[in-house]
Design an enzyme around this catalytic site. Sequence first.
Site, short mmCIF file in Angstrom:
data_model
loop_
_atom_site.label_atom_id
_atom_site.label_comp_id
_atom_site.label_asym_id
_atom_site.label_seq_id
_atom_site.Cartn_x
_atom_site.Cartn_y
_atom_site.Cartn_z
CD GLU A 115 32.28 38.15 38.42
OE1 GLU A 115 33.11 38.14 39.34
OE2 GLU A 115 32.59 38.27 37.22
CE LYS A 140 33.35 42.07 39.13
NZ LYS A 140 34.06 41.01 38.40
CG ASP A 183 33.16 35.21 35.12
OD1 ASP A 183 34.28 35.47 35.58
OD2 ASP A 183 32.57 34.13 35.34
#
Length: 363
Positions: free
Chosen positions: A204, A66, A68
């Site tokens: 993240e 994921k 950021d």
Amino acid sequence: MARAPGKPRTTLKRVARRMADPAPRRIGLSKQLGAEPAPMPGFIEPALASLVADAPKGERWVHEIKFDGYRVQACIRDGSVRLLTRGGLDWTEKFGDQLSHALTGLPVEQAIIDGELVAENELGASDFSALQNALKAGNTGRLLYYAFDLLYLDGHDLRQLPLSRRRDLLGDLLLEPADPVRFSEHFEASGDVVKRHACQLKFEGIISKSLDDPYRSGRAGIWLKVKCSSRQEFVVAGYVPSTASGTAIGSLVLGAFMGERLQHVGRVGTGFTQATARDLYERLEARRAATSPFAGRLTVAARKGVRFVRPELVAEIEFRGWSSDGLLRHASFRGLREDKPAGEVAIEVPKRGPEQPEVTGRG
């Protein structure tokens, strides 16, 4: 899935150019892609991931890091490119020439690519604060674009193809280095293992995606996100001036929408540099409001020293949890999210994912 090293590359652009007659060109590409011809659409509402407590299990799922950063849709058409935010804003000029040049150099005539624009910190992890600082300083050479989906290609809408096929085609386009454009690799290991390693490396979290499903705009439950720490966007509804400077903020007053009602969720008073505190003061002073934008009446303690503003700005906040009275605990400011409208900001609660128990409450 990326093509294995050494496997011959079939470039769709070259295939099309070898076909002089338009009719066989359309038939050839349609057969190769497995998709029907269609006019190139405008902005496509992005697929969004639903927050879950634990990564899903099973061979149906693959897992990506994921990022950021800013969600960006790259629309390539006949040698030009437009870079659109998740809300459809055209930020092509804001992101500089290097990314545009790299994208227009890909072996396609027309394409719509879904990805994330990031800047990395000294540990090699994407960092939203680093991205904001790079954009503010005009240092667009630090930006990287991680492409993770291909929605349209040379006259064909690919959204109905399964994710596995779309990623095969995207991998073909990105076989040759095209910095700052990079292919977002995925992992087929167990989701909890991928998430554990992602957290150890200070990412993240992870995004889990169903390999067999088409591309669906909005939150369709086929993209799931698991975070390493609690981080969400909140609406800035007011501020308290700094006690050390008359032209800087000391803390922000935050809220989130429940339907059309803005709910108070507390304050954040850390994570600001001096320059950020002054910049926020100027932005918020220009948005001063005579009355509270919250639907309910605040307590005396919550109102103390607050200057209310129009709820227009969105801040990304990292925090450790919720108090018993529904307020953020140990909150830290990460940056403003200028790509997200305030009216869409709601409290995210981890939902039940595949093979997962129901999760109640906010934590």
